[in-house]
Scaffold this active site. Sequence first.
Site, PDB file in Angstrom:
ATOM      1  N   GLU A  43       1.107  -1.501   0.159  1.00  0.00           N
ATOM      2  CA  GLU A  43      -0.170  -0.240   0.162  1.00  0.00           C
ATOM      3  C   GLU A  43       1.254   1.519  -0.130  1.00  0.00           C
ATOM      4  O   GLU A  43       0.635   2.508  -0.627  1.00  0.00           O
ATOM      5  CB  GLU A  43      -0.825  -0.090   1.615  1.00  0.00           C
ATOM      6  CG  GLU A  43      -1.782  -0.897   0.977  1.00  0.00           C
ATOM      7  CD  GLU A  43      -2.722  -1.091  -0.187  1.00  0.00           C
ATOM      8  OE1 GLU A  43      -3.175  -0.016  -0.645  1.00  0.00           O
ATOM      9  OE2 GLU A  43      -3.547  -1.786  -0.568  1.00  0.00           O
ATOM     10  N   TYR A 126      -6.437   6.152   4.095  1.00  0.00           N
ATOM     11  CA  TYR A 126      -6.196   5.283   3.443  1.00  0.00           C
ATOM     12  C   TYR A 126      -5.502   4.133   4.082  1.00  0.00           C
ATOM     13  O   TYR A 126      -6.403   2.651   3.236  1.00  0.00           O
ATOM     14  CB  TYR A 126      -6.086   5.590   1.664  1.00  0.00           C
ATOM     15  CG  TYR A 126      -5.789   4.872   0.870  1.00  0.00           C
ATOM     16  CD1 TYR A 126      -7.555   3.895   0.448  1.00  0.00           C
ATOM     17  CD2 TYR A 126      -4.435   3.762   1.097  1.00  0.00           C
ATOM     18  CE1 TYR A 126      -6.699   2.865  -0.817  1.00  0.00           C
ATOM     19  CE2 TYR A 126      -4.490   3.061   0.140  1.00  0.00           C
ATOM     20  CZ  TYR A 126      -5.653   2.710  -0.194  1.00  0.00           C
ATOM     21  OH  TYR A 126      -5.562   1.064  -1.074  1.00  0.00           O
ATOM     22  N   ASP A 144      -9.093   4.749  -2.517  1.00  0.00           N
ATOM     23  CA  ASP A 144      -8.235   5.621  -3.377  1.00  0.00           C
ATOM     24  C   ASP A 144      -9.278   6.140  -4.282  1.00  0.00           C
ATOM     25  O   ASP A 144     -10.204   6.738  -4.532  1.00  0.00           O
ATOM     26  CB  ASP A 144      -7.353   4.490  -3.715  1.00  0.00           C
ATOM     27  CG  ASP A 144      -7.732   4.272  -4.362  1.00  0.00           C
ATOM     28  OD1 ASP A 144      -9.138   3.437  -5.224  1.00  0.00           O
ATOM     29  OD2 ASP A 144      -6.916   3.602  -5.303  1.00  0.00           O
ATOM     30  N   CYS A 199     -12.871   2.086 -15.663  1.00  0.00           N
ATOM     31  CA  CYS A 199     -13.328   2.973 -15.284  1.00  0.00           C
ATOM     32  C   CYS A 199     -12.151   3.880 -15.074  1.00  0.00           C
ATOM     33  O   CYS A 199     -11.949   4.221 -14.279  1.00  0.00           O
ATOM     34  CB  CYS A 199     -14.497   3.211 -14.205  1.00  0.00           C
ATOM     35  SG  CYS A 199     -15.013   4.653 -14.064  1.00  0.00           S
ATOM     36  N   CYS A 206     -15.723   2.486 -21.096  1.00  0.00           N
ATOM     37  CA  CYS A 206     -17.528   1.861 -20.843  1.00  0.00           C
ATOM     38  C   CYS A 206     -18.038   0.779 -21.303  1.00  0.00           C
ATOM     39  O   CYS A 206     -19.014  -0.301 -20.805  1.00  0.00           O
ATOM     40  CB  CYS A 206     -18.595   3.218 -20.639  1.00  0.00           C
ATOM     41  SG  CYS A 206     -18.085   4.129 -20.526  1.00  0.00           S
ATOM     42  N   CYS A 209     -17.364  -2.171 -18.873  1.00  0.00           N
ATOM     43  CA  CYS A 209     -18.392  -2.043 -17.542  1.00  0.00           C
ATOM     44  C   CYS A 209     -19.184  -2.952 -17.435  1.00  0.00           C
ATOM     45  O   CYS A 209     -20.085  -2.837 -18.170  1.00  0.00           O
ATOM     46  CB  CYS A 209     -17.956  -0.888 -17.761  1.00  0.00           C
ATOM     47  SG  CYS A 209     -18.929  -0.011 -15.198  1.00  0.00           S
ATOM     48  N   CYS A 215     -24.916   3.006 -14.638  1.00  0.00           N
ATOM     49  CA  CYS A 215     -24.153   4.305 -14.344  1.00  0.00           C
ATOM     50  C   CYS A 215     -24.656   5.231 -14.196  1.00  0.00           C
ATOM     51  O   CYS A 215     -25.029   5.791 -15.624  1.00  0.00           O
ATOM     52  CB  CYS A 215     -22.807   4.242 -15.177  1.00  0.00           C
ATOM     53  SG  CYS A 215     -22.108   5.481 -15.329  1.00  0.00           S
TER      54      CYS A 215
END
Length: 298
Positions: A43, A126, A144, A199, A206, A209, A215
């Site tokens: 991370e 985070y 994030d 995305c 798209c 997706c 959406c």
Amino acid sequence: MTAREATRRTEVRSGVVQWFDGAARELPWRAPDRTPWGVLVSEVMLQQTPVVRVEPAWHAWLEQWPTPADLAEAPTADVLRAWGRLGYPRRALRLQECAKAIVERHDGVVPRTEEELRALPGVGEYTAAAVLAFAYGKRSVVVDTNVRRVLARAVGGTALPAPSYTAAERALATALAPSGDTEAARWAAASMELGALVCTAKAPKCGACPVAGLCAWRRAGSPPDAHADRRRTQAWAGTDRQARGRVMAELRQAAEPVDRALLASLWHDPLQLDRAISGLIEDGLAEQDEANRLHLPK
């Protein structure tokens, strides 16, 4: 929120998680044998750095320092050399400080509560949430830049989120996170992966997706970024960051302290170079000896 909107949000969440079940990348920090320390290291490394650059560095790092105690005892110069070209080398210093704190406060074991995690050096909202979810499988709200973008488009109907994380975004992310530990951790990973792979910021895919039909941004006609005039962009070439990077690269490869005269040949602007060197010393990334030669901290 209407019942219809609540149903749509549930469908968005379900669709993203189902997609993730088949599309998730096989990353080492997701492997069954991952350790909480390995997750924490990943991370920190992944902040503003792409996976393709992090993965080999992560493997090398964990091979050299598989536990917080190992890193806590390492010479700082070795830590900065191992960080290499990941960028933002202060993260390496914070990670070593974090390792020392884990050893001193938690007997070398990465803590399991948000309060204890956020008390560690360099660990913010985070990172603490990500460690809870991805290392321990506990419910947390992991947000994030990728997750922010997914929520902004799929639920908020905007092209991109505001430049700064808002209270409204935090409330939305909290409301969408499932109540169960396993489900919440899975949603966190899935929404992050969708933002990273599909995305995306500049060219969202798209057509690939799993929730394109739900959406809100697409349903609104895919309006442009409402915050475009507030976003700051800075070229890399010619910046203080580039000058600092040149100096750090020279110090990492040098076996002995480096004379300033040699460093002067690395950059075209002497004043900017002096500023970069002063910043590195102030940040604890470099030290200067009595002969005005520079070297990595010991």
